[in-house]
Scaffold this motif. Structure first.
Motif, PDB file in Angstrom:
ATOM      1  N   TRP A 184       0.840  -1.209   0.000  1.00  0.00           N
ATOM      2  CA  TRP A 184       0.000   0.000   0.000  1.00  0.00           C
ATOM      3  C   TRP A 184       0.874   1.258   0.000  1.00  0.00           C
ATOM      4  CZ3 TRP A 184      -0.426   3.987   3.611  1.00  0.00           C
ATOM      5  CH2 TRP A 184      -1.437   4.919   3.335  1.00  0.00           C
ATOM      6  N   LEU A 185       1.934   1.247   0.784  1.00  0.00           N
ATOM      7  CA  LEU A 185       2.831   2.398   0.800  1.00  0.00           C
ATOM      8  C   LEU A 185       3.425   2.644  -0.583  1.00  0.00           C
ATOM      9  CD1 LEU A 185       4.788   1.827   4.156  1.00  0.00           C
ATOM     10  CD2 LEU A 185       3.191   3.692   3.670  1.00  0.00           C
ATOM     11  N   LEU A 186       3.866   1.589  -1.248  1.00  0.00           N
ATOM     12  CA  LEU A 186       4.462   1.735  -2.571  1.00  0.00           C
ATOM     13  C   LEU A 186       3.459   2.272  -3.582  1.00  0.00           C
ATOM     14  CD1 LEU A 186       6.589  -1.537  -2.646  1.00  0.00           C
ATOM     15  CD2 LEU A 186       7.452   0.797  -2.510  1.00  0.00           C
ATOM     16  N   HIS A 187       2.186   1.884  -3.416  1.00  0.00           N
ATOM     17  CA  HIS A 187       1.141   2.405  -4.293  1.00  0.00           C
ATOM     18  C   HIS A 187       0.747   3.839  -3.930  1.00  0.00           C
ATOM     19  CE1 HIS A 187       0.592  -1.833  -5.411  1.00  0.00           C
ATOM     20  NE2 HIS A 187      -0.166  -1.426  -6.418  1.00  0.00           N
ATOM     21  N   ARG A 188       0.947   4.213  -2.676  1.00  0.00           N
ATOM     22  CA  ARG A 188       0.456   5.510  -2.187  1.00  0.00           C
ATOM     23  C   ARG A 188       1.095   6.685  -2.916  1.00  0.00           C
ATOM     24  NH1 ARG A 188      -0.582   9.928  -1.087  1.00  0.00           N
ATOM     25  NH2 ARG A 188      -1.203  10.886   0.892  1.00  0.00           N
ATOM     26  N   SER A 189       2.381   6.591  -3.243  1.00  0.00           N
ATOM     27  CA  SER A 189       3.062   7.690  -3.924  1.00  0.00           C
ATOM     28  C   SER A 189       4.290   7.159  -4.647  1.00  0.00           C
ATOM     29  CB  SER A 189       3.491   8.764  -2.923  1.00  0.00           C
ATOM     30  OG  SER A 189       4.382   9.690  -3.536  1.00  0.00           O
ATOM     31  N   PRO A 190       4.594   7.704  -5.818  1.00  0.00           N
ATOM     32  CA  PRO A 190       5.783   7.263  -6.550  1.00  0.00           C
ATOM     33  C   PRO A 190       7.097   7.693  -5.911  1.00  0.00           C
ATOM     34  CG  PRO A 190       4.731   9.094  -7.692  1.00  0.00           C
ATOM     35  CD  PRO A 190       3.792   8.667  -6.595  1.00  0.00           C
ATOM     36  N   VAL A 191       7.039   8.592  -4.913  1.00  0.00           N
ATOM     37  CA  VAL A 191       8.275   9.011  -4.239  1.00  0.00           C
ATOM     38  C   VAL A 191       8.495   8.259  -2.926  1.00  0.00           C
ATOM     39  CG1 VAL A 191       8.133  11.307  -5.270  1.00  0.00           C
ATOM     40  CG2 VAL A 191       7.246  10.949  -2.948  1.00  0.00           C
ATOM     41  N   MET A 192       7.636   7.307  -2.622  1.00  0.00           N
ATOM     42  CA  MET A 192       7.719   6.561  -1.368  1.00  0.00           C
ATOM     43  C   MET A 192       8.838   5.523  -1.409  1.00  0.00           C
ATOM     44  SD  MET A 192       5.804   6.428   1.556  1.00  0.00           S
ATOM     45  CE  MET A 192       4.040   6.541   1.242  1.00  0.00           C
ATOM     46  N   VAL A 193       9.658   5.513  -0.357  1.00  0.00           N
ATOM     47  CA  VAL A 193      10.724   4.519  -0.223  1.00  0.00           C
ATOM     48  C   VAL A 193      10.657   3.936   1.194  1.00  0.00           C
ATOM     49  CG1 VAL A 193      13.192   4.009  -0.477  1.00  0.00           C
ATOM     50  CG2 VAL A 193      12.161   5.895  -1.768  1.00  0.00           C
ATOM     51  N   PRO A 194       9.806   2.931   1.431  1.00  0.00           N
ATOM     52  CA  PRO A 194       9.708   2.341   2.773  1.00  0.00           C
ATOM     53  C   PRO A 194      11.018   1.662   3.171  1.00  0.00           C
ATOM     54  CG  PRO A 194       7.859   1.681   1.371  1.00  0.00           C
ATOM     55  CD  PRO A 194       8.876   2.310   0.483  1.00  0.00           C
ATOM     56  N   ILE A 195      11.301   1.683   4.472  1.00  0.00           N
ATOM     57  CA  ILE A 195      12.530   1.057   4.981  1.00  0.00           C
ATOM     58  C   ILE A 195      12.189   0.108   6.133  1.00  0.00           C
ATOM     59  CG2 ILE A 195      14.238   2.758   4.240  1.00  0.00           C
ATOM     60  CD1 ILE A 195      13.898   4.074   7.038  1.00  0.00           C
ATOM     61  N   PRO A 196      11.425  -0.961   5.876  1.00  0.00           N
ATOM     62  CA  PRO A 196      11.125  -1.899   6.963  1.00  0.00           C
ATOM     63  C   PRO A 196      12.409  -2.508   7.501  1.00  0.00           C
ATOM     64  CG  PRO A 196      10.630  -2.885   4.835  1.00  0.00           C
ATOM     65  CD  PRO A 196      10.916  -1.431   4.584  1.00  0.00           C
ATOM     66  N   GLY A 197      12.469  -2.650   8.817  1.00  0.00           N
ATOM     67  CA  GLY A 197      13.657  -3.220   9.447  1.00  0.00           C
ATOM     68  C   GLY A 197      13.340  -4.515  10.171  1.00  0.00           C
ATOM     69  N   THR A 198      14.326  -5.366  10.270  1.00  0.00           N
ATOM     70  CA  THR A 198      14.147  -6.638  10.954  1.00  0.00           C
ATOM     71  C   THR A 198      15.503  -7.238  11.272  1.00  0.00           C
ATOM     72  OG1 THR A 198      13.164  -8.848  10.795  1.00  0.00           O
ATOM     73  CG2 THR A 198      14.048  -7.908   8.768  1.00  0.00           C
ATOM     74  N   LYS A 199      15.531  -8.124  12.262  1.00  0.00           N
ATOM     75  CA  LYS A 199      16.728  -8.918  12.552  1.00  0.00           C
ATOM     76  C   LYS A 199      16.603 -10.328  12.004  1.00  0.00           C
ATOM     77  CE  LYS A 199      16.394  -8.284  17.012  1.00  0.00           C
ATOM     78  NZ  LYS A 199      16.695  -8.324  18.477  1.00  0.00           N
ATOM     79  N   SER A 200      15.460 -10.626  11.404  1.00  0.00           N
ATOM     80  CA  SER A 200      15.148 -11.973  10.944  1.00  0.00           C
ATOM     81  C   SER A 200      15.301 -12.091   9.427  1.00  0.00           C
ATOM     82  CB  SER A 200      13.718 -12.339  11.348  1.00  0.00           C
ATOM     83  OG  SER A 200      13.233 -13.426  10.602  1.00  0.00           O
ATOM     84  N   ALA A 201      16.019 -13.105   8.994  1.00  0.00           N
ATOM     85  CA  ALA A 201      16.173 -13.345   7.567  1.00  0.00           C
ATOM     86  C   ALA A 201      14.827 -13.680   6.928  1.00  0.00           C
ATOM     87  CB  ALA A 201      17.171 -14.471   7.329  1.00  0.00           C
ATOM     88  N   ASP A 202      13.996 -14.446   7.636  1.00  0.00           N
ATOM     89  CA  ASP A 202      12.683 -14.805   7.095  1.00  0.00           C
ATOM     90  C   ASP A 202      11.803 -13.573   6.922  1.00  0.00           C
ATOM     91  OD1 ASP A 202      13.348 -17.469   6.938  1.00  0.00           O
ATOM     92  OD2 ASP A 202      12.435 -17.990   8.874  1.00  0.00           O
ATOM     93  N   HIS A 203      11.803 -12.706   7.923  1.00  0.00           N
ATOM     94  CA  HIS A 203      11.007 -11.490   7.816  1.00  0.00           C
ATOM     95  C   HIS A 203      11.540 -10.575   6.709  1.00  0.00           C
ATOM     96  CE1 HIS A 203       9.417 -11.849  12.219  1.00  0.00           C
ATOM     97  NE2 HIS A 203       8.756 -12.598  11.367  1.00  0.00           N
ATOM     98  N   LEU A 204      12.846 -10.553   6.538  1.00  0.00           N
ATOM     99  CA  LEU A 204      13.442  -9.747   5.474  1.00  0.00           C
ATOM    100  C   LEU A 204      12.944 -10.232   4.114  1.00  0.00           C
ATOM    101  CD1 LEU A 204      15.404  -7.663   4.326  1.00  0.00           C
ATOM    102  CD2 LEU A 204      17.230  -9.373   4.584  1.00  0.00           C
ATOM    103  N   ARG A 205      12.959 -11.532   3.904  1.00  0.00           N
ATOM    104  CA  ARG A 205      12.458 -12.079   2.637  1.00  0.00           C
ATOM    105  C   ARG A 205      10.975 -11.734   2.448  1.00  0.00           C
ATOM    106  NH1 ARG A 205      15.691 -16.449   4.525  1.00  0.00           N
ATOM    107  NH2 ARG A 205      17.553 -16.775   3.220  1.00  0.00           N
TER     108      ARG A 205
END
Length: 279
Positions: A234-255
Motif C-alpha cells: 500500500w505504501l508503494l502504491h500511495r506515492s511514486p516518491v515513497m521509499v519504505p525502509i522496513p527493518g528486521t533482525k530476521s532473515a525470514d522477515h526480510l524475505r
C-alpha cells in the motif's frame, strides 16, 4: 510495482523498497554480530540497494556493523545515515544541532562507514535550542567540502522543509508514516509534488498492523500474502516518491518484506485500505 522500480535521490538511483538497519544493533554493541551481518548481506543479495542507519543507532555500532558486512560497498548500494539525534539511554532521545557537533558527528560517520563521502546525510531531528539556519549551514558546509553527496531531513513540516530548501537541496524527507498513522499526509503529498523522496519510518507499525486492521487481514487473505506485505505494498502504491525502509533482525522477515514489492493491489483494495481506520 516490483523491486526493480526505482527512484532518483539526486544523482543516485535506488530501488523503492529499502532496509532499515536500526534493529540490527541494540543500545550497546553485542558480542556476537554474525546473525546481524548475515541479514545485512542478505538484504543486498535480495536486491535492496537503499539502507538506512544513523549515528545514534547503537551509539555508532550500527554504522560499524554495516561497514563490516558490506564494505567495500557495491557501486549501486546507497547508505543513508543521520546525525543530530543523540540517545543518552535506551529510553531517551535528545536532538543536538550545534554546528560543531553536527560536523564532528558527520566525520565520525565517515570513519565508521569507511567512506570518504556520505551518500545521503539526513538531519535526524531539528534541535529547537539551535537556530535552524545554523543547523542547515553546517550541513551545507559538509556538502561544500565534498564530505556529503546529498542531504535530507527527518520529522519535518512542510514549512520547515521549504525553509531548508532556501539553504540546501533536500532530496529526502524521513517522517513517521504507515497505513494507520497518516499524520504526515500533507508532507507526503508535498514531497510527491516536488519530486522529493519520502522515506517513512515505522512503515509497518512494528507489526501491529497484523492484528489491528481487519481490512488489512482480509486483503492479505485475498492475495495469499501477509498483512505486513499488504501494508508495504500500500505504501508503494500511495506515492511514486515513497521509499519504505522496513527493518528486521530476521532473515525470514526480510524475505517477506522484499516479496511485498511484487504485490499488485486492485483499485478496490486500494480504496478499502485508504478508508481503513486510522490512529
Amino acid at each position: 510495482m516490483n523491486l526493480s522500480t526505482t527512484l532518483k535521490l539526486g544523482e543516485l538511483e535506488v530501488r523503492r523498497l529499502g532496509f532499515g538497519a536500526m534493529r540490527l544493533t541494540g543500545f550497546r554493541p553485542v558480542a556476537d554480530r554474525a546473525d546481524a551481518i548475515r541479514v545485512a548481506r542478505l538484504a543486498v543479495e535480495l536486491g535492496v540497494n537503499f539502507i538506512d542507519t544513523a549515528d545514534a543507532y547503537g551509539i555508532g555500532a550500527n554504522e560499524e556493523l554495516l561497514a563490516e558486512a558490506l564494505h567495500p560497498y557495491a557501486d549501486d548500494v546507497v547508505i543513508a545515515t543521520k546525525i543530530g539525534h543523540t540517545r543518552p539511554s535506551p529510553s531517551e532521545w535528545k536532538p543536538v544541532g550545534r554546528p560543531e557537533y553536527l560536523r564532528q558527528a558527520a566525520e565520525l560517520s565517515l570513519r565508521r562507514l569507511k567512506v570518504e563521502r556520505l551518500d545521503l546525510l539526513q538531519l535526524h531531528r531539528i534541535d529547537p535550542q539551535v537556530p535552524f539556519q545554523d543547523q542547515l549551514g553546517a550541513l551545507a558546509q559538509l556538502q561544500a567540502e565534498g564530505k556529503v553527496r546529498h542531504l535530507g531531513l527527518s520529522e519535518v513540516t512542510i514549512e520547515q522543509l521549504e525553509e531548508a530548501r532556501q539553504v540546501i537541496e533536500v532530496v529526502s524527507v524521513q517522517n513517521r508514516y504507515n497505513l494507520t498513522d497518516r499524520e504526515h499526509d500533507a508532507v507526503l503529498d508535498h514531497c510527491s509534488e516536488q519530486g522529493i523522496a519520502f522515506v517513512p519510518w515505522l512503515p509497518v507499525a512494528l507489526g501491529a498492523h497484523a492484528t489491528s486492521s481487519r481490512v488489512l487481514s482480509d486483503i492479505a487473505a485475498e492475495l495469499d500474502a501477509t498483512p505486513m506485505q499488504v501494508s508495504l505494498a500500500w505504501l508503494l502504491h500511495r506515492s511514486p516518491v515513497m521509499v519504505p525502509i522496513p527493518g528486521t533482525k530476521s532473515a525470514d522477515h526480510l524475505r517477506e518484506n522484499v516479496e511485498a514489492a511484487q504485490l499488485r493491489l486492485s483499485d478496490d483494495q486500494l480504496k478499502r485500505l485508504a478508508e481503513a481506520d486510522r490512529t
